[in-house]
Design a protein around this motif. Sequence first.
Motif, PDB file in Angstrom:
ATOM      1  N   PHE A 259       0.812  -1.218   0.000  1.00 52.41           N
ATOM      2  CA  PHE A 259       0.000   0.000   0.000  1.00 52.41           C
ATOM      3  C   PHE A 259       0.845   1.269   0.000  1.00 52.41           C
ATOM      4  CE2 PHE A 259      -2.829  -3.268   1.506  1.00 52.41           C
ATOM      5  CZ  PHE A 259      -4.067  -2.938   0.961  1.00 52.41           C
ATOM      6  N   ALA A 262       0.184   4.223  -2.536  1.00 54.96           N
ATOM      7  CA  ALA A 262      -0.958   3.857  -3.381  1.00 54.96           C
ATOM      8  C   ALA A 262      -1.915   5.032  -3.545  1.00 54.96           C
ATOM      9  CB  ALA A 262      -1.702   2.671  -2.770  1.00 54.96           C
ATOM     10  N   VAL A 267      -6.983   2.459  -3.214  1.00 53.14           N
ATOM     11  CA  VAL A 267      -7.208   1.906  -1.874  1.00 53.14           C
ATOM     12  C   VAL A 267      -8.707   1.833  -1.577  1.00 53.14           C
ATOM     13  CG1 VAL A 267      -6.817   2.246   0.591  1.00 53.14           C
ATOM     14  CG2 VAL A 267      -4.980   2.725  -1.049  1.00 53.14           C
ATOM     15  N   ALA A 371      -4.455  -8.119  -2.017  1.00 53.02           N
ATOM     16  CA  ALA A 371      -3.938  -6.752  -1.997  1.00 53.02           C
ATOM     17  C   ALA A 371      -4.293  -6.103  -3.326  1.00 53.02           C
ATOM     18  CB  ALA A 371      -2.428  -6.765  -1.811  1.00 53.02           C
ATOM     19  N   PRO A 375      -0.462  -0.213  -7.264  1.00 56.08           N
ATOM     20  CA  PRO A 375      -0.764   0.926  -6.398  1.00 56.08           C
ATOM     21  C   PRO A 375      -1.406   2.100  -7.128  1.00 56.08           C
ATOM     22  CG  PRO A 375       1.568   0.894  -6.896  1.00 56.08           C
ATOM     23  CD  PRO A 375       0.992  -0.341  -7.514  1.00 56.08           C
ATOM     24  N   ASN A 401       4.457  -4.343  -6.617  1.00 50.99           N
ATOM     25  CA  ASN A 401       3.614  -5.312  -5.909  1.00 50.99           C
ATOM     26  C   ASN A 401       3.716  -6.709  -6.506  1.00 50.99           C
ATOM     27  OD1 ASN A 401       2.830  -3.109  -4.419  1.00 50.99           O
ATOM     28  ND2 ASN A 401       0.653  -3.248  -4.912  1.00 50.99           N
TER      29      ASN A 401
END
Length: 459
Positions: A259, A262, A267, A371, A375, A401
């Motif tokens: 994160f 991001a 998010v 996840a 981001p 990521n």
Amino acid sequence: MPTPRSVAQLSVLLQSGALDPVVLAEETLDAIEAHPDAAIFTCLTKERAKREAEAARRRLREGRSLGALDGVPIAWKDLFDIEGLPTTAGSRVLRGAEPAGRDAAVVRALAGAGMVSVGRVNMSEFAFSGLGINPHYGTPRNPASPDGEHRLPGGSSSGSGVAVAAGLVPVSIGTDTGGSVRIPAAFNGIVGYKASRGRYPMEGVFPLARSLDSLGPLCRTVKDAVLVDAAMRGLPAAEALPRPAPADLSLVIPETVFFDGAEPEVVAAFETAVERLARAGARIRRQAFPEFSAIFELMAKHGALVTAEAFVLHRERIQGPAAAEMDSRVVKRTLLGEKITLADYLETLAARERLTAAFEARLGPDSLLIAPTLPHVAPALQPLLDDEELFFQANAKTLRNTLVGNFLDWCGVSLPCGTGAGAMPVGLLISAPRNADDRLLAAAAAMESPLGDLSRSAE
């Protein structure tokens, strides 16, 4: 733009006789040629497609179907050997290469399942970028781009992601060394499945880094991925995976790395998806994983595995006259591998084994990681063409990521889970330890329904 149809939808029509494979192949090729973006496909295999579609027509009319994929069109990233064609890997320097003497192993496997190969799709040169920019064959435009904008397709399987998102083909096969299936899937709002390394034979696939390279389909649904996965492994039919109820899912959200920096909208889209999964009964916890930070510390100290292996593979090219014909950004990134010593490389491999074991122990035997796939949403093309430093920054952030999964030998699925800034797609990444592919695919299929209308591509 043609109406997007999944592999499963086309299969029902073909198997029932409501759709003729030859007509479908002709419509597919016509749609590709009529599409305004000429950078999606690098070449069409018209004669092959005609031959394979006619064979599928005969089998289906005679009641000899090869299974659910018989007659379904497919496109291939320009890393897979196709008999009679040079494998150019998105580069000008290989255009004069010797034509392949036979198909790559996975191309043969899907041809054996009756699939109709309609052509090759574009990619980042030598698969060495997560953004999808190609100065030689053009950069495909993300179909979700706002009017008047050219947003990036993601790479390196750029053409694969765009061809599926634009509805030109129901599936395209890509490769994934640092995120090259999952990134374009997330940027374009479709499904991308990166299989565990070694799940499929790599014969006839142009490499980038053999210690990291893996394959997988980009498609519209997890069911499509399951069908194609079985055929790529040479299985006669896809086994019905036991689909767990959401209440049986144990999902872990990492608090480390994923994160960092991001975009708020990314998010927000991810957290909305998490709320949906929680309401459906999934058990969700948040947890720190120091192994993720350790990966980047290791890369800063010793260099990246992909860079070391890419340098060895391309050393003669980038140190010779061929370098002038290559994307200068690919050359610069590959040259970094010259500084990586054998001791650096071996120490990284040893640390990789330790970190992989530590991560798997920390995650636990029954949990999956979720996840944001990326981001940020797909950025605009032009600023990255104008500013090389910005290009390298964006490329590093885009790969961040997903490369964690390649380093730790995960398998993963990116599912569309809504939109972020500019109404561009956001992906949710589900990851599992190596060789837990069946459990991963079953969980991803169970998660599609709760995410449902969050996605542009929900069916």
